[in-house]
Design an enzyme around this catalytic site. Structure first.
Site, mmCIF file in Angstrom:
data_model
loop_
_atom_site.group_PDB
_atom_site.id
_atom_site.type_symbol
_atom_site.label_atom_id
_atom_site.label_comp_id
_atom_site.label_asym_id
_atom_site.label_seq_id
_atom_site.Cartn_x
_atom_site.Cartn_y
_atom_site.Cartn_z
ATOM 1 N N CYS A 113 0.845 -1.122 0.128
ATOM 2 C CA CYS A 113 -0.065 0.037 0.135
ATOM 3 C C CYS A 113 0.780 1.269 -0.030
ATOM 4 C CB CYS A 113 -0.944 -0.090 1.225
ATOM 5 S SG CYS A 113 -0.092 -0.378 2.748
ATOM 6 N N HIS A 427 -1.683 1.085 7.363
ATOM 7 C CA HIS A 427 -2.202 0.930 6.180
ATOM 8 C C HIS A 427 -1.952 2.490 5.449
ATOM 9 C CE1 HIS A 427 -4.309 -0.256 2.677
ATOM 10 N NE2 HIS A 427 -5.145 0.450 2.629
#
Length: 491
Positions: A113, A427
């Protein structure tokens, strides 16, 4: 109920009924159904002149079987569309991307990510995409290593693929090229690739593109990446103990927003980041001493990148920790107060021009002043033609044009956030402003439309915390002079 015949052009309509209990307008509506001539265009000849919409049938004196004459042009018959409705799903992939209004997402290949969000932010810079499209995939310069060339080609191909489809893209070739060039992004634990720092990915990728898209001869081809993202800093370094003082000039790709208990707004963090202490050897004292380094911006980029320094090394736990403090940032950023005196002087005229243009849009009267317009540069460029040293004067004209565009005001165009408490987990997500003005949240392979008012809420206090923001330079020109808008910054 009377029956009459009506002649219109070459046609005769027999046995047309007239209900004398209703106004003549109703009769005209009947004729509209027969002829296609709207009531307002109908001219029906009767005794005494033309039939009016609200006339009294008794005074008109219509008789059974009477022949009436009508004049008027019928409406054009509505034709059925040549092509039926086309759904987005039925369009070719490239047209789907245009219709949807945003590019595709990127599949997460296993804790990637950080890479996906970095790519989405850089992909939003049209000038960078244009430079990559001109990069020759099969020819490598002698001064460029093979791994840098491969990574640049992979970036180019990935950007092109994102623009051609709305379906999520798997960035496998790019990821492999990134790991080959920078092995730290290939670290794994128990057979699983580890989470990495998006800021490090951003820095390394820009460094590689700067080498690839530049030239060994700076006069021949300017550094594209430096022109788009490079920030020139001028620093004063002085030691209070010895009185020594020196200065230095450096080029960086981002400004740092240092976060402490006193920092509540981006401007405060930027000022903290431009002042630091360093320990080094003092020639006059013959030992190490503390020096104060105070910097200011002396050269503006087209796109301003700002990094929020949220991660630090925590000695107690021997790991990276995250600062969760909320730091507000605006949609429009003015960095005039952190610029050098020399740069501030260059900014004055363009800033006044920008204020005047915005005042005109609001309907305010602007005093006539001798403010240099960006169009003045056309004369400079024209006068430069025909000179013996074409390259030098052409370069000078280009420099003058860039100076005329400087305002120090930037618009927010992208935000890169991190969700989680640790730098080694959590994330990353990219929030990118599209050409249409709409914001898209790129959560890996899932692009989600967002409201602009929600973007400034990423400053902290919630699930997402801004780590990097991108601003685009706001230019003091109208759309008549330039075909693009400006201002891009990162947090």
């Amino acid at each position: 109920m009377l029956k009459v015949s009506v002649k219109w052009q070459k046609e005769v309509f027999s046995d047309v009924e007239i209900n004398t209990s209703l106004p003549p307008y109703v009769f005209k509506c009947q004729l509209f159904d027969l002829t296609g001539v709207p009531p307002e265009r109908q001219k029906i000849m009767v005794k005494g002149g033309l039939l009016k919409d609200d006339a009294d049938w008794k005074t008109v004196g219509i008789k059974q079987g009477q022949k009436l004459m009508m004049m008027g042009t019928a409406d054009e018959i509505v034709k059925a569309p040549e092509k039926g409705p086309v759904f987005v799903e039925d369009l070719p992939e490239e047209e789907q991307a245009v219709a949807v209004g945003h590019s595709a997402g990127l599949f997460n290949l296993g804790n990637t990510c950080y890479m996906n969000s970095t790519v989405q932010c850089l992909h939003s810079v049209p000038e960078l995409k244009s430079a990559l499209l001109q990069y020759p995939p099969s020819i490598r310069r002698n001064d460029l290593d093979q791994s840098s060339h491969i990574l640049t080609v992979a970036t180019r191909d990935l950007f092109s693929e994102l623009d051609k489809t709305v379906k999520p893209v798997a960035p496998m070739q790019f990821w492999m090229s990134l790991r080959k060039k920078y092995p730290q992004f290939g670290q794994s634990l128990n057979g699983v690739f580890m989470q990495q720092d998006a800021e490090e990915c951003w820095t390394q990728l820009l460094y590689t593109l700067s080498q690839s898209l530049g030239s060994s001869d700076a006069c021949e081809k300017p550094d594209t990446v430096r022109a788009l993202f490079g920030i020139e800093l001028v620093s004063r370094i002085h030691c209070q103990e010895s009185g020594e003082e020196s200065s230095e000039v450096e080029s960086v790709y981002s400004l740092k927003c240092h976060i402490s208990q006193e920092v509540n707004h981006l401007h405060e963090g930027l000022k903290h980041g431009l002042k630091s202490e360093l320990e080094k050897a003092s020639p006059s004292l013959g030992r190490s001493a503390i020096y104060i380094k105070e910097s200011c911006v002396n050269g503006l980029p087209r796109y301003l990148t700002i990094q929020f320094v949220r991660f630090f090394w925590k000695r107690e736990s021997n790991q990276k920790a995250k600062i969760l403090r909320k730091v507000d940032y605006p949609l429009e950023l003015d960095i005039y107060d952190i610029c050098s005196t020399n740069l501030q002087k260059k900014l004055e005229a363009p800033r006044q021009f920008l204020r005047d243009e915005e005042g005109k849009k609001l309907g305010l009267k602007v005093a006539e002043k001798s403010i240099p317009s960006p169009n003045d540069n056309d004369e400079k460029i024209t006068n430069a033609e025909g000179s013996s040293n074409t390259n030098r004067e052409s370069s000078a004209a280009s420099s003058n044009e860039e100076d005329a565009q400087l305002t120090g005001v930037y618009d927010l165009v992208a935000v890169l956030t991190h969700k989680g408490r640790s730098a080694d987990s959590g994330h990353y997500v990219a929030w990118v402003k599209q050409e249409s003005g709409k914001w898209i949240e790129y959560d890996d392979d899932n692009p989600i439309p967002q409201r602009e008012e929600d973007i400034v809420k990423l400053s902290g206090g919630g699930r997402h915390l801004s780590c990097t923001i991108f601003h685009n330079l706001k230019l003091p020109v109208s759309t008549k002079c330039f075909s693009y808008e400006a201002i891009f910054y990162t947090v």
